[in-house]
Design an enzyme around this catalytic site. Structure first.
Site, PDB file in Angstrom:
ATOM      1  N   GLY A 238       7.665  -6.061  -4.695  1.00  0.00           N
ATOM      2  CA  GLY A 238       6.661  -5.802  -5.610  1.00  0.00           C
ATOM      3  C   GLY A 238       6.063  -6.896  -6.409  1.00  0.00           C
ATOM      4  O   GLY A 238       5.385  -6.625  -7.437  1.00  0.00           O
ATOM      5  N   PRO A 289      10.475  -9.059  -1.024  1.00  0.00           N
ATOM      6  CA  PRO A 289       9.003  -9.345  -1.334  1.00  0.00           C
ATOM      7  C   PRO A 289       8.308  -9.819  -0.322  1.00  0.00           C
ATOM      8  O   PRO A 289       8.764 -10.587   0.861  1.00  0.00           O
ATOM      9  CB  PRO A 289       9.608 -10.691  -2.103  1.00  0.00           C
ATOM     10  CG  PRO A 289      10.651 -11.346  -1.521  1.00  0.00           C
ATOM     11  CD  PRO A 289      11.404 -10.129  -0.961  1.00  0.00           C
ATOM     12  N   GLY A 290       6.812  -9.364  -0.379  1.00  0.00           N
ATOM     13  CA  GLY A 290       6.056  -9.687   0.605  1.00  0.00           C
ATOM     14  C   GLY A 290       4.982 -10.505  -0.067  1.00  0.00           C
ATOM     15  O   GLY A 290       4.829 -11.909   0.051  1.00  0.00           O
ATOM     16  N   CYS A 358     -22.616  -3.347   8.201  1.00  0.00           N
ATOM     17  CA  CYS A 358     -23.420  -2.565   7.797  1.00  0.00           C
ATOM     18  C   CYS A 358     -22.770  -1.307   6.995  1.00  0.00           C
ATOM     19  O   CYS A 358     -23.143  -0.304   7.534  1.00  0.00           O
ATOM     20  CB  CYS A 358     -24.139  -1.878   9.270  1.00  0.00           C
ATOM     21  SG  CYS A 358     -24.737  -3.295  10.405  1.00  0.00           S
ATOM     22  N   GLU A 359     -22.605  -1.824   5.935  1.00  0.00           N
ATOM     23  CA  GLU A 359     -22.256  -0.729   4.856  1.00  0.00           C
ATOM     24  C   GLU A 359     -22.073  -1.424   3.420  1.00  0.00           C
ATOM     25  O   GLU A 359     -21.638  -2.649   3.468  1.00  0.00           O
ATOM     26  CB  GLU A 359     -20.857   0.199   5.147  1.00  0.00           C
ATOM     27  CG  GLU A 359     -19.731  -0.458   5.447  1.00  0.00           C
ATOM     28  CD  GLU A 359     -18.464   0.406   5.873  1.00  0.00           C
ATOM     29  OE1 GLU A 359     -18.164   1.261   4.833  1.00  0.00           O
ATOM     30  OE2 GLU A 359     -18.127   0.680   7.126  1.00  0.00           O
TER      31      GLU A 359
HETATM   32  N1  LLP Z   1       9.132  -2.961   0.494  1.00  0.00           N
HETATM   33  C1  LLP Z   1       8.689  -1.732   0.783  1.00  0.00           C
HETATM   34  C2  LLP Z   1       9.449  -0.547   1.195  1.00  0.00           C
HETATM   35  C3  LLP Z   1       7.318  -1.577   0.793  1.00  0.00           C
HETATM   36  O1  LLP Z   1       6.791  -0.595   1.221  1.00  0.00           O
HETATM   37  C4  LLP Z   1       6.561  -2.959   0.394  1.00  0.00           C
HETATM   38  C5  LLP Z   1       5.141  -2.867   0.424  1.00  0.00           C
HETATM   39  C6  LLP Z   1       7.247  -3.899   0.349  1.00  0.00           C
HETATM   40  C7  LLP Z   1       8.523  -3.944   0.369  1.00  0.00           C
HETATM   41  C8  LLP Z   1       6.490  -5.439  -0.087  1.00  0.00           C
HETATM   42  O2  LLP Z   1       5.577  -5.175  -1.179  1.00  0.00           O
HETATM   43  P1  LLP Z   1       5.115  -6.398  -1.929  1.00  0.00           P
HETATM   44  O3  LLP Z   1       6.368  -7.509  -2.314  1.00  0.00           O
HETATM   45  O4  LLP Z   1       4.413  -7.272  -0.939  1.00  0.00           O
HETATM   46  O5  LLP Z   1       4.556  -5.953  -3.194  1.00  0.00           O
HETATM   47  N2  LLP Z   1      -1.707  -3.552   1.272  1.00  0.00           N
HETATM   48  C9  LLP Z   1      -1.547  -3.518  -0.320  1.00  0.00           C
HETATM   49  C10 LLP Z   1      -0.223  -3.568  -0.467  1.00  0.00           C
HETATM   50  C11 LLP Z   1       0.536  -2.414   0.109  1.00  0.00           C
HETATM   51  C12 LLP Z   1       2.232  -2.625   0.019  1.00  0.00           C
HETATM   52  C13 LLP Z   1       2.880  -1.879   0.911  1.00  0.00           C
HETATM   53  N3  LLP Z   1       4.264  -1.951   0.789  1.00  0.00           N
HETATM   54  C14 LLP Z   1      -2.455  -4.692  -0.637  1.00  0.00           C
HETATM   55  O6  LLP Z   1      -3.175  -5.421  -0.190  1.00  0.00           O
HETATM   56  O7  LLP Z   1      -2.468  -4.831  -2.156  1.00  0.00           O
END
Ligand code: LLP
Length: 434
Positions: A238, A289-290, A358-359
């Site tokens: 997050g 973290p993603g 096309c949107e």
């Molecule tokens: N752990 C869990 C259980 C999650 O559901 C997620 C993300 C993460 C970790 C990683 O979160 P991060 O560190 O990346 O914030 N597509 C959206 C974000 C969706 C996140 C879904 N879950 C966007 O482009 O903003």
């Protein structure tokens, strides 16, 4: 901090001129900086010094196997959410045994695959899932390692589509029911209670909600340790990144110039606030973290097709579209757009930057002010390393973009642009239409 800079008039990723990448591989193309990913990983790990940390990169953000291998080489494990993601970890030659499997709807086949590959733990989202895990583990004659996801009911102050820790989200089990869920889990013969998990949302730009959630769940984690001997607490992902001033935020000076109190979240501040709360637990701390790991490490390169001057409005039509980068259309999210060749003598142009789909939703930016550019010139969409290619589609029968990884002065194609033949390979005309 990141490694995208102008050297002279040309935008570079590390030591590579991005125009050269576009010339060789065409557009739209995602380009990632290996050094930026490594810096992000290292800063976060250092920020949490003092804890026994297992960093599980949330690979949903960017699951290219070269990216996975890079993080594996740095020491990361993975947070995965499907059988497909698990198989990517294997293909990348990385470690499933230190990785966790999350998600609200794991199928029996996915659970079996994860157990066969000795997954570190499953993050369980509901009581029916406990029964399913127990059932599949029983058939294989093993115990499924689990942690239950607690929903701490904390407002993450982020976009509604990416907040997850409120009680009206589909995720996790409310804290008040969690003790009963663990009690139920402890009765299953083929489950092993290994940890506790939470995740409150994505793109958090302040530390407050993380602190609030940890303060809520930590006493419960301590109880679980005493009662069931759990060994870890996963605090989720997050951590947010900078989107508005993306290019400038590559430099340390930009961070120093931000007024105290309104400085975006840093891994150092995150660690400083959380380490003292987590350390007394004596548990291993997992992180997922993603976005933080890859978001600022990637750009999407696009070429200008036309500058269309409308009635009171300009449209800059580019060859990237919402199928390549859906975040603006889906979350109204902001991505900074910069020219690959900077020319300060040119006028500013105010335009809607749009794709060819096309949107009307195929719009990257409204009334954006940028250097005037014309047909054939190149642009970079900043902060596109997370949830960019990973969320792309083939809408309008557009190919999935190419992906390139840069390290120093080296760069290589890590995913070729999809061909038309690949797009239609699985399709066929049924006999009754012939
Ligand atoms: N752990 C869990 C259980 C999650 O559901 C997620 C993300 C993460 C970790 C990683 O979160 P991060 O560190 O990346 O914030 N597509 C959206 C974000 C969706 C996140 C879904 N879950 C966007 O482009 O903003």
């Amino acid at each position: 901090m990141h490694h995208f800079r102008y050297t002279g008039p040309n935008l570079h990723c590390e030591s590579v001129d991005l125009a050269e990448v576009a010339r060789l591989y065409g557009t739209p193309t995602y380009v990632y900086s290996a050094a930026t990913m490594a810096d992000n990983y290292t800063r976060l790990a250092l920020g949490l010094t003092g804890l026994d940390v297992q960093l599980c990169y949330a690979m949903k953000a960017n699951s290219n196997i070269a990216v996975l291998r890079h993080f594996a080489n740095l020491g990361a494990a993975f947070d995965l959410v499907s059988g497909g993601e698990l198989r990517r970890v294997l293909v990348a030659g990385a470690d499933v045994k230190r990785s966790v499997f999350a998600g609200v709807g794991k199928t029996e086949a996915e659970i079996k695959l994860a157990l066969e590959n000795e997954i570190f733990s499953f993050h369980v989202e509901s009581e029916p899932e406990l029964a399913r895990l127990n059932h599949v583990a029983g058939k294989l004659g093993v115990k499924a390692p689990i942690a239950i996801r607690i929903n701490p009911d904390v407002d993450a102050h982020t976009h509604a589509k990416i907040t997850t820790g409120k009680s009206d989200n589909k995720f996790g089990i409310p804290l008040k029911f969690a003790a009963a869920a663990y009690e139920a889990a402890s009765k299953y013969p083929n489950l092993q209670l290994k940890g506790v998990q939470m995740h409150i949302g994505s793109q958090l730009t302040e530390v407050g909600p993380f602190v609030e959630a940890v303060e809520k769940v930590a006493p419960f984690a301590a109880e679980l340790k005493a009662k069931y001997g759990i060994t870890y607490f996963s605090i989720g992902g997050g951590i947010g990144i900078v989107y508005k001033d993306a290019l400038a935020s590559g430099a340390a000076a930009w961070w120093d110039a931000q007024p105290a109190g309104s400085r975006p979240l840093t891994p150092e501040a995150y660690g400083a606030a959380l380490v003292p709360l987590l350390k007394p637990l004596g548990l291993k701390i997992l992180l997922e973290p993603g976005r933080f790991m890859v978001g600022n490490a990637g750009v999407l390169l696009a070429r200008v097709e036309h500058l269309k001057r409308g009635a009171g409005k300009n449209f800059l039509i580019v060859d990237a579209a919402m199928n390549d980068l859906v975040r603006p259309a889906m979350y109204e999210s902001y991505h900074e757009i910069v020219p690959l060749q900077r020319d300060t003598s040119r006028r500013a142009l105010v335009a809607d930057v749009v794709g060819p789909i096309c949107e009307s939703g195929d719009c990257f930016a409204k009334d954006r002010s940028l250097q005037e550019v014309g047909e054939g010139e190149l642009l970079a969409f900043m902060s596109a390393g997370a949830y960019g290619y990973a969320m792309a589609s083939r809408y309008n029968t557009r190919s999935m973009a190419a992906e390139v990884l840069v390290k120093g002065s080296a760069f290589e194609l890590i995913n070729a642009r999809e061909s038309f033949e690949q797009i239609v390979a699985g399709e066929k005309i049924p006999a009754f239409l012939k």
